[in-house]
Write a protein that holds these residues in place. Structure first.
Motif, PDB file in Angstrom:
ATOM      1  N   SER A  17      10.023  72.172 -46.739  1.00  0.00           N
ATOM      2  CA  SER A  17       9.670  72.794 -48.010  1.00  0.00           C
ATOM      3  C   SER A  17      10.801  73.616 -48.602  1.00  0.00           C
ATOM      4  O   SER A  17      10.687  74.085 -49.733  1.00  0.00           O
ATOM      5  CB  SER A  17       8.435  73.693 -47.837  1.00  0.00           C
ATOM      6  N   GLY A  18      11.850  73.832 -47.828  1.00  0.00           N
ATOM      7  CA  GLY A  18      12.963  74.631 -48.337  1.00  0.00           C
ATOM      8  C   GLY A  18      12.618  76.111 -48.357  1.00  0.00           C
ATOM      9  O   GLY A  18      12.096  76.653 -47.389  1.00  0.00           O
ATOM     10  N   ASN A  19      12.880  76.757 -49.488  1.00  0.00           N
ATOM     11  CA  ASN A  19      12.710  78.209 -49.578  1.00  0.00           C
ATOM     12  C   ASN A  19      11.363  78.637 -50.156  1.00  0.00           C
ATOM     13  O   ASN A  19      11.133  79.822 -50.376  1.00  0.00           O
ATOM     14  CB  ASN A  19      13.834  78.824 -50.422  1.00  0.00           C
ATOM     15  N   GLN A  20      10.489  77.690 -50.406  1.00  0.00           N
ATOM     16  CA  GLN A  20       9.190  78.038 -50.973  1.00  0.00           C
ATOM     17  C   GLN A  20       8.122  77.111 -50.423  1.00  0.00           C
ATOM     18  O   GLN A  20       8.319  75.895 -50.358  1.00  0.00           O
ATOM     19  CB  GLN A  20       9.227  77.949 -52.495  1.00  0.00           C
ATOM     20  N   VAL A  21       6.984  77.687 -50.030  1.00  0.00           N
ATOM     21  CA  VAL A  21       5.901  76.878 -49.488  1.00  0.00           C
ATOM     22  C   VAL A  21       4.565  77.520 -49.863  1.00  0.00           C
ATOM     23  O   VAL A  21       4.428  78.741 -49.876  1.00  0.00           O
ATOM     24  CB  VAL A  21       6.031  76.723 -47.953  1.00  0.00           C
ATOM     25  N   LEU A  22       3.596  76.685 -50.196  1.00  0.00           N
ATOM     26  CA  LEU A  22       2.246  77.148 -50.503  1.00  0.00           C
ATOM     27  C   LEU A  22       1.350  76.831 -49.317  1.00  0.00           C
ATOM     28  O   LEU A  22       1.217  75.667 -48.922  1.00  0.00           O
ATOM     29  CB  LEU A  22       1.712  76.461 -51.760  1.00  0.00           C
ATOM     30  N   LEU A  23       0.737  77.861 -48.737  1.00  0.00           N
ATOM     31  CA  LEU A  23      -0.107  77.706 -47.564  1.00  0.00           C
ATOM     32  C   LEU A  23      -1.541  78.083 -47.893  1.00  0.00           C
ATOM     33  O   LEU A  23      -1.791  79.053 -48.620  1.00  0.00           O
ATOM     34  CB  LEU A  23       0.380  78.601 -46.414  1.00  0.00           C
ATOM     35  N   ALA A  24      -2.489  77.333 -47.331  1.00  0.00           N
ATOM     36  CA  ALA A  24      -3.900  77.716 -47.357  1.00  0.00           C
ATOM     37  C   ALA A  24      -4.315  77.978 -45.919  1.00  0.00           C
ATOM     38  O   ALA A  24      -4.084  77.149 -45.035  1.00  0.00           O
ATOM     39  CB  ALA A  24      -4.746  76.610 -47.965  1.00  0.00           C
ATOM     40  N   VAL A  25      -4.909  79.143 -45.669  1.00  0.00           N
ATOM     41  CA  VAL A  25      -5.289  79.527 -44.315  1.00  0.00           C
ATOM     42  C   VAL A  25      -6.731  80.003 -44.302  1.00  0.00           C
ATOM     43  O   VAL A  25      -7.303  80.373 -45.340  1.00  0.00           O
ATOM     44  CB  VAL A  25      -4.373  80.630 -43.746  1.00  0.00           C
ATOM     45  N   LEU A  26      -7.297  80.006 -43.101  1.00  0.00           N
ATOM     46  CA  LEU A  26      -8.635  80.534 -42.868  1.00  0.00           C
ATOM     47  C   LEU A  26      -8.552  81.469 -41.672  1.00  0.00           C
ATOM     48  O   LEU A  26      -7.874  81.152 -40.682  1.00  0.00           O
ATOM     49  CB  LEU A  26      -9.603  79.385 -42.574  1.00  0.00           C
ATOM     50  N   ASP A  27      -9.216  82.627 -41.757  1.00  0.00           N
ATOM     51  CA  ASP A  27      -9.131  83.548 -40.627  1.00  0.00           C
ATOM     52  C   ASP A  27      -9.724  82.904 -39.373  1.00  0.00           C
ATOM     53  O   ASP A  27     -10.562  81.995 -39.452  1.00  0.00           O
ATOM     54  CB  ASP A  27      -9.835  84.862 -40.948  1.00  0.00           C
TER      55      ASP A  27
END
Length: 424
Positions: free
Chosen positions: A115-125
């Motif tokens: 992703s290089g220097n930027q990434v979009l993450l979706a997480v769940l606790d």
């Protein structure tokens, strides 16, 4: 079940921040975590992490025997991940809009690295993740279907580019596209009614309608548009996140990174590697003298292709001898990622690495997902010094200086030995 610090016993809605449009991308992700089903399952949280080239994202990604999923660990104090709000024990569900919970751990690691220097993450606790799993919920259904903008390359024909632009009177940076059916823009994948975000790699946020019209005329016969549907635009706006080309769906672009798998024949691979100047101004490794009928040509190699990666590892920053050594590491076969000059020039013009958008097939879903080819890790027998917190504490300590790791324990020989596969 392990509790996530700060959330124990709290079943109320939690708002992580109040959106400040002047701050924008520097805000943590908007999080509305509601216990709507009475079973302790919260909602996914979204984070857009942006780092400098010399930084890491400030966390490790673990695969652990006792905890399912891809687990966020070792969050660096003051690092990018902590500043945005990631928490230890969060489970990673999505990377740049792609669902990854079902994927092999190494592929997920490679997707983040690519992703290089930027990434979009979706997480769940962690608690919500385990509760959802125990209830048999499909985690992919907890996420939006498509949250990626689209990068489109439009070539003018005799009728023009095949789209028109409307803008509310007296405003800047708000442009909606009307697309001519079967025209150049339509064929390039521009969705009707989408919003224009970037033109030829530059944000249009500060443009007036007159300035945008002038830029289009100066573009010649080809333009590259970053566009987003109303649903995608709303998704990012409500979370205080800026949409960028690094997050885009590039499946409709004519420019592709190619994967070549070569098996050496009696006469070798049949190509030469030459170091030369890149269009970006740096130095690269190029393929020349591709012999007809030999493995390189049969694999699809073309003279002038630039090598991006060897056996799943980027060669950025390597010199000629180091690249040759990588190619020779396996005596009888090699896998190369290459790009032709036109595609190389295109990605340079929009300021993005082509490795971010390499696509290979995802056998689990049938879709294409950006990823570097896998490397096969070799088992190793490691001596372990047991600390005061027990033998498993070694796994965490070993990861302190690594951005993202996978340590898969495949055999435990007690006391003092681990047989592990570490693809990093």
């Amino acid at each position: 079940m392990k509790q996530t610090k700060g959330l124990e016993g709290d079943k109320m809605s939690i708002i992580k921040f109040e959106f400040n449009p002047k701050v924008g991308i520097d805000n943590p992700a908007l999080t509305l975590t509601e216990d709507t089903d009475g079973e302790g399952v919260g909602e996914p949280r979204f984070y857009l992490l942006t780092k400098e080239t010399t930084e890491t994202f400030g966390f490790c990604l673990h695969e652990e025997l006792v905890c399912p999923g891809h687990i966020i660990r070792q969050i660096e104090i003051g690092g990018v991940a902590q500043r945005r709000g990631l928490q230890d024990g969060d489970r990673l569900l999505q990377v740049n809009g792609h669902f990854v919970d079902h994927m092999d751990h190494l592929r997920v690691v490679q997707k983040i690295k690519a992703s290089g220097n930027q990434v979009l993450l979706a997480v769940l606790d962690g608690d919500s993740y385990e509760a959802a799993k125990s209830l048999g919920r499909d985690l992919s259904q907890m996420l939006p279907d498509d949250i990626r903008p689209r990068l489109c390359h439009v070539t003018r024909d005799k009728s023009g580019f095949g789209f028109s632009v409307s803008c509310p009177e007296g405003t800047k940076g708000t442009f909606q596209l009307s697309v001519l059916q079967d025209g150049p823009a339509d064929r390039a994948g521009v969705p009707p009614g989408s919003w224009l975000l970037e033109l030829n790699g530059d944000s249009v946020k500060s443009y007036s309608h007159t300035q945008l019209t002038r830029k289009l005329k100066q573009s010649g016969n080809k333009v590259t548009l970053l566009v987003a549907s109303s649903a995608v635009e709303e998704f990012y706006r409500l979370r205080g996140l800026r949409v960028t080309a690094a997050l885009a769906d590039t499946s409709r672009l004519p420019f592709k990174v190619r994967e070549l798998h070569l098996v050496k024949g009696p006469a070798g691979y049949g190509f030469l590697l030459k170091e030369d100047d890149c269009s970006s101004g740096g130095v690269g490794q190029f393929l020349w003298d591709v012999d007809a009928g030999l493995p390189a040509e049969r694999a699809g190699m073309k003279e002038g292709d630039r090598v991006l990666a060897v056996n799943g590892e980027s060669i950025e920053g390597l010199d000629h001898e180091q690249t040759v050594d990588r190619i020779r590491a396996h005596e009888d076969q090699v896998t190369l990622l290459v790009i032709d000059p036109a595609a190389d020039e295109f990605y340079h013009s929009i300021g993005l690495s082509p490795l971010q958008f390499f696509e290979d097939s995802d056998p689990a879903s049938g879709s294409c997902t950006p990823s570097l080819p896998s490397r096969s890790g070799s088992p190793a027998l490691c001596d372990v010094e047991v600390g005061p917190k027990g033998p498993m504490s070694w796994l965490m300590a070993a990861a302190n200086s690594i951005e993202i790791i996978q340590v898969l324990v495949v055999e435990w020989s007690w006391p003092g030995h681990l047989l592990v596969v570490n693809p990093a």
